[in-house]
Structure formats: structure tokens, C-alpha cells
Scaffold this active site. Sequence first.
Site, PDB file in Angstrom:
ATOM      1  N   TYR A 240       0.842  -1.189   0.000  1.00 50.44           N
ATOM      2  CA  TYR A 240       0.000   0.000   0.000  1.00 50.44           C
ATOM      3  C   TYR A 240       0.878   1.241   0.000  1.00 50.44           C
ATOM      4  O   TYR A 240       1.946   1.259   0.618  1.00 50.44           O
ATOM      5  CB  TYR A 240      -0.911  -0.001   1.226  1.00 50.44           C
ATOM      6  CG  TYR A 240      -2.259   0.642   0.973  1.00 50.44           C
ATOM      7  CD1 TYR A 240      -3.271  -0.064   0.342  1.00 50.44           C
ATOM      8  CD2 TYR A 240      -2.511   1.948   1.356  1.00 50.44           C
ATOM      9  CE1 TYR A 240      -4.507   0.515   0.109  1.00 50.44           C
ATOM     10  CE2 TYR A 240      -3.746   2.540   1.133  1.00 50.44           C
ATOM     11  CZ  TYR A 240      -4.742   1.814   0.498  1.00 50.44           C
ATOM     12  OH  TYR A 240      -5.962   2.395   0.259  1.00 50.44           O
TER      13      TYR A 240
ATOM     14  N   ASP B  57     -10.078   0.512  10.703  1.00 53.31           N
ATOM     15  CA  ASP B  57     -11.252   0.584   9.841  1.00 53.31           C
ATOM     16  C   ASP B  57     -11.619  -0.851   9.479  1.00 53.31           C
ATOM     17  O   ASP B  57     -10.966  -1.806   9.928  1.00 53.31           O
ATOM     18  CB  ASP B  57     -11.025   1.490   8.625  1.00 53.31           C
ATOM     19  CG  ASP B  57      -9.944   0.997   7.670  1.00 53.31           C
ATOM     20  OD1 ASP B  57      -9.540  -0.190   7.749  1.00 53.31           O
ATOM     21  OD2 ASP B  57      -9.493   1.799   6.825  1.00 53.31           O
ATOM     22  N   CYS B  58     -12.655  -1.028   8.699  1.00 51.99           N
ATOM     23  CA  CYS B  58     -13.184  -2.381   8.485  1.00 51.99           C
ATOM     24  C   CYS B  58     -12.159  -3.320   7.855  1.00 51.99           C
ATOM     25  O   CYS B  58     -11.937  -4.441   8.334  1.00 51.99           O
ATOM     26  CB  CYS B  58     -14.461  -2.333   7.654  1.00 51.99           C
ATOM     27  SG  CYS B  58     -14.272  -1.743   5.954  1.00 51.99           S
ATOM     28  N   SER B  59     -11.502  -2.865   6.789  1.00 52.36           N
ATOM     29  CA  SER B  59     -10.561  -3.749   6.094  1.00 52.36           C
ATOM     30  C   SER B  59      -9.234  -3.864   6.821  1.00 52.36           C
ATOM     31  O   SER B  59      -8.550  -4.887   6.732  1.00 52.36           O
ATOM     32  CB  SER B  59     -10.344  -3.257   4.662  1.00 52.36           C
ATOM     33  OG  SER B  59      -9.889  -1.912   4.635  1.00 52.36           O
TER      34      SER B  59
ATOM     35  N   ASP C 289      -7.386  -2.992   1.167  1.00 57.00           N
ATOM     36  CA  ASP C 289      -8.748  -2.470   1.027  1.00 57.00           C
ATOM     37  C   ASP C 289      -9.767  -3.586   0.803  1.00 57.00           C
ATOM     38  O   ASP C 289      -9.448  -4.641   0.242  1.00 57.00           O
ATOM     39  CB  ASP C 289      -8.826  -1.477  -0.131  1.00 57.00           C
ATOM     40  CG  ASP C 289      -8.127  -0.164   0.198  1.00 57.00           C
ATOM     41  OD1 ASP C 289      -7.867   0.089   1.393  1.00 57.00           O
ATOM     42  OD2 ASP C 289      -7.832   0.595  -0.734  1.00 57.00           O
TER      43      ASP C 289
ATOM     44  N   HIS D 212     -17.475  -2.289   2.478  1.00 58.48           N
ATOM     45  CA  HIS D 212     -17.356  -2.751   3.864  1.00 58.48           C
ATOM     46  C   HIS D 212     -17.049  -4.242   3.886  1.00 58.48           C
ATOM     47  O   HIS D 212     -17.408  -4.986   2.962  1.00 58.48           O
ATOM     48  CB  HIS D 212     -18.662  -2.473   4.632  1.00 58.48           C
ATOM     49  CG  HIS D 212     -18.578  -2.809   6.093  1.00 58.48           C
ATOM     50  ND1 HIS D 212     -17.734  -2.168   6.961  1.00 58.48           N
ATOM     51  CD2 HIS D 212     -19.231  -3.750   6.836  1.00 58.48           C
ATOM     52  CE1 HIS D 212     -17.878  -2.670   8.177  1.00 58.48           C
ATOM     53  NE2 HIS D 212     -18.781  -3.634   8.129  1.00 58.48           N
TER      54      HIS D 212
ATOM     55  N   HIS E 120     -16.908  -6.921  13.213  1.00 61.52           N
ATOM     56  CA  HIS E 120     -16.390  -5.942  12.262  1.00 61.52           C
ATOM     57  C   HIS E 120     -16.180  -4.589  12.917  1.00 61.52           C
ATOM     58  O   HIS E 120     -16.747  -4.287  13.976  1.00 61.52           O
ATOM     59  CB  HIS E 120     -17.331  -5.797  11.061  1.00 61.52           C
ATOM     60  CG  HIS E 120     -18.763  -5.515  11.392  1.00 61.52           C
ATOM     61  ND1 HIS E 120     -19.650  -4.988  10.486  1.00 61.52           N
ATOM     62  CD2 HIS E 120     -19.499  -5.691  12.534  1.00 61.52           C
ATOM     63  CE1 HIS E 120     -20.851  -4.858  11.039  1.00 61.52           C
ATOM     64  NE2 HIS E 120     -20.782  -5.270  12.275  1.00 61.52           N
TER      65      HIS E 120
END
Length: 298
Positions: A82, A202-204, A221, A256, A268
Site C-alpha cells: 500500500y 477501519d473495516c478492512s 482495502d 465494507h 467488524h
Amino acid sequence: MNLPARPLRHVVVLLLLTASLWQCKAQSTTQAANRVVIVPVANMYSSPTEDADVVSQAILGSNVGVLELQKDWAKVRTSDRYTGWMPLSASIELKGSGYPSKGRAVQVESLFANLYRETDITRHQPLITAPFETRLDVIKDGTGDDAGWLQVLLPDGRAAWIQSSDVNPAPKPLTIEESIALAKRFLGLPYLWGGRSSYGYDCSGFTQMLVRSRGINMPRDADLQAAWDGMQVIERKDLRAGDLLFFGAGPDKITHTAMYIGNGEIIHATTNGHPVIQISRLEDEPWMRILVACRRVR
């Protein structure tokens, strides 16, 4: 008028040399030695300003590759491939083969671990608070009055003491059941956009960490995770604990992700209702309605 052949060749060679010199100059301004993060969590931005959005993070001790330099900023690439812009002050040039070294290292097992200049927690404030998964170089084991502590070398060169109970000396890949137990340790942790640490996920970032705990590195992501060739496409009726679920307006508009933990439940990092890591029922609104993909890590 046509030029003679020999002068033409000279012109071509000169042009090639000039292009080569410009290429070397360009490389010298866009590449630098790898760096190591020296703050608990370093934000990565979409552009070289703190007014831009945070796209990801790198934790203390992370080795990052520098792609470009711009004043007080570096465009870096993390181990999960990333990229983002990080303030130069959040890292230093990496010396040797990397951090931690090839010697003895430990990994922070607590959600947070305070590191001190001595083994008396009452004398001074912590030098730094390391997040979960931080890896640290070990200098020595504490003995006598320092028993139960480890002296470690921080990536900025400072020596610090950490309690042995805060670290795992030999982390091993977790089973699916163990990774679900790990996920539940983070319940109530605030959601953080771009978050990739125990300071906030965050979610990922959360699902990526859970899969990484099983010894598997997957993309950052949610949409990239769903499309990753390390995933097996499955039907909802075949869901098993540890599978990943993806949500959005459509298969090509995933926004998401969550981990299925069995009995119709998912865990999550979400802002839905209360912005924390939480357990939800898959059949509750809005999850079943916006479920677009189910995946199993191969």
C-alpha cells in the site's frame, strides 16, 4: 540537407547519454533509502499534507520503502504494497538489514504496551506506547530487581524496558478459532477511518489483521480483498466461521467487510449505530440487504 552518417551516430549517442543522465537525476530525487517508523502509529495520506484524507497507517518499527520525497514528506510503500504520503518526522533512515534485526525479537501481544526508561513505572512517564503487533529488538532479559522485564532497542536507537507479559517471544499463526478469540479482544475499540492498529481500525484494516494473525498476508482495502486470488468464492449457505463477507451497492462497489464468526454473527469495525468494533447479526439491517460477496481464505 542530410547529415553524414558518423555525425548522426554521435548525435544519437549524445541524446541517449543526456536521457540517461536525466533519468539518473530523476531517480535520485524520487528514491531514498528505506525507512523505519519511530512513532506509535504513522498516518499515510493521499497527498503530502495533513489536510488530505488518511488512506492507511504503519505502526512502530514498520519498514517502509520510499518512492518519492517532497519537502518534509515521503511517499512510502508498506509491506502490504500500500502507498501513501507520510511525514518524514515519523520515520528515520533504516540502517543495516532492517528492523528488528536478525537477532532476538519479540512482538507486542497486549493491545497496548508502555515502554519505560527503567523498570520502575512510577518514576517517569512511558517513553512510548507501542500498539499490538509491534516487533521489538531484545537487548537482554531483566534479572534481580528487573526480573519480569525485557530491555529492548527502539527503532530510533533508544533503549527501553517492557514487561515480559506484554509480548510474545515466538508468535505462531493462529487457528481460525484463535483468530476469532483475538477479534473479540478488540470489542469496543473505536472505529478509525484508515486505521490499521490497535489505536483504531477501519473495516478492512481489522480483517486484514485477523487474517494476518493466521500467517496470511492479504491486500489492504475491502474491494481488493474480495478480488484477491487468495480467496475462494463461496455461497452464503456454505458460510463457516472465519469466512469474510463483503458489503456494498454491488459486487463492483464494495465498501465494507466483516468476518463471519458462526451462529449468524459477524464481527467488524463499523460506524453503523455505534462506531466501534462490534458483533452484529447478519440478518439485521442493513447487512443482509447489502451483502454482495462471501469469501474463504484459501
